[in-house]
Design a protein around this motif. Structure first.
Motif, PDB file in Angstrom:
ATOM      1  N   UNK A 163       0.890  -1.157   0.000  1.00 34.49           N
ATOM      2  CA  UNK A 163       0.000   0.000   0.000  1.00 34.49           C
ATOM      3  C   UNK A 163       0.925   1.203   0.000  1.00 34.49           C
ATOM      4  N   UNK A 164       0.799   2.048  -1.006  1.00 32.31           N
ATOM      5  CA  UNK A 164       1.732   3.168  -1.121  1.00 32.31           C
ATOM      6  C   UNK A 164       1.101   4.521  -0.797  1.00 32.31           C
ATOM      7  N   UNK A 165      -0.217   4.568  -0.632  1.00 28.66           N
ATOM      8  CA  UNK A 165      -0.880   5.850  -0.352  1.00 28.66           C
ATOM      9  C   UNK A 165      -2.079   5.626   0.554  1.00 28.66           C
ATOM     10  N   UNK A 166      -2.191   6.456   1.577  1.00 28.96           N
ATOM     11  CA  UNK A 166      -3.348   6.454   2.463  1.00 28.96           C
ATOM     12  C   UNK A 166      -3.840   7.881   2.575  1.00 28.96           C
ATOM     13  N   UNK A 167      -5.159   8.065   2.510  1.00 27.19           N
ATOM     14  CA  UNK A 167      -5.743   9.384   2.743  1.00 27.19           C
ATOM     15  C   UNK A 167      -6.990   9.259   3.608  1.00 27.19           C
ATOM     16  N   UNK A 168      -7.226  10.293   4.373  1.00 25.87           N
ATOM     17  CA  UNK A 168      -8.467  10.422   5.140  1.00 25.87           C
ATOM     18  C   UNK A 168      -9.046  11.786   4.803  1.00 25.87           C
ATOM     19  N   UNK A 169     -10.285  11.788   4.334  1.00 25.08           N
ATOM     20  CA  UNK A 169     -10.990  13.029   4.024  1.00 25.08           C
ATOM     21  C   UNK A 169     -12.141  13.201   5.011  1.00 25.08           C
ATOM     22  N   UNK A 170     -12.311  14.420   5.491  1.00 26.11           N
ATOM     23  CA  UNK A 170     -13.423  14.731   6.379  1.00 26.11           C
ATOM     24  C   UNK A 170     -14.303  15.746   5.664  1.00 26.11           C
ATOM     25  N   UNK A 171     -15.557  15.358   5.429  1.00 25.42           N
ATOM     26  CA  UNK A 171     -16.508  16.205   4.703  1.00 25.42           C
ATOM     27  C   UNK A 171     -15.932  16.655   3.365  1.00 25.42           C
ATOM     28  N   UNK A 172     -15.230  15.728   2.688  1.00 25.17           N
ATOM     29  CA  UNK A 172     -14.703  15.991   1.359  1.00 25.17           C
ATOM     30  C   UNK A 172     -13.342  16.658   1.303  1.00 25.17           C
ATOM     31  N   UNK A 173     -12.776  17.060   2.442  1.00 26.79           N
ATOM     32  CA  UNK A 173     -11.473  17.732   2.469  1.00 26.79           C
ATOM     33  C   UNK A 173     -10.435  16.813   3.111  1.00 26.79           C
ATOM     34  N   UNK A 174      -9.295  16.636   2.445  1.00 22.63           N
ATOM     35  CA  UNK A 174      -8.250  15.776   2.993  1.00 22.63           C
ATOM     36  C   UNK A 174      -7.709  16.378   4.285  1.00 22.63           C
TER      37      UNK A 174
END
Length: 108
Positions: A48-59
């Motif tokens: 796994x080379x990328x992880x993101x968490x978005x809150x209400x559409x914003x990273x």
């Protein structure tokens, strides 16, 4: 085929302005590409080379992962909650597979 089920721990409720801890873990072998199989062939890299968490559409958090990360990567981070939050978690691996999970935080 391996089970790459993401697991997340998010508080169900928070007060406006609270800083809350988010914990994630995903089942993944994280093969570095440096090991050999029983026949002496290099096992291809698959991490796994990328992880993101978005809150209400914003990273709100992202990480680039490298081969030195262990199998079943665990990530913990903090976010500030200003209102009801819809969280979207995304993991992407070397072969283009995308694993996703969602959570919500209610504001009391």
């Amino acid at each position: 085929m391996a089970d790459h089920t993401p697991r997340i721990r998010v508080p169900k409720k928070a007060a406006k302005g609270d800083v809350v801890e988010i914990k994630t873990l995903i089942s993944h072998q994280m093969e570095s590409g440096q090991r050999k199989d029983k026949q002496g062939q290099v096992i291809p890299r698959e991490i796994i080379n990328k992880f993101t968490c978005a809150m209400n559409g914003e990273t709100v958090f992202s990480a680039d992962l490298e081969p030195a990360i262990s199998a079943n990567p665990y990530l913990s981070f903090y976010v500030k909650v200003e209102g009801p939050a819809d969280l979207k978690f995304t993991w992407v691996d070397d072969n283009g597979s995308v694993y996703e999970a969602d959570a919500k935080i209610a504001v009391a």
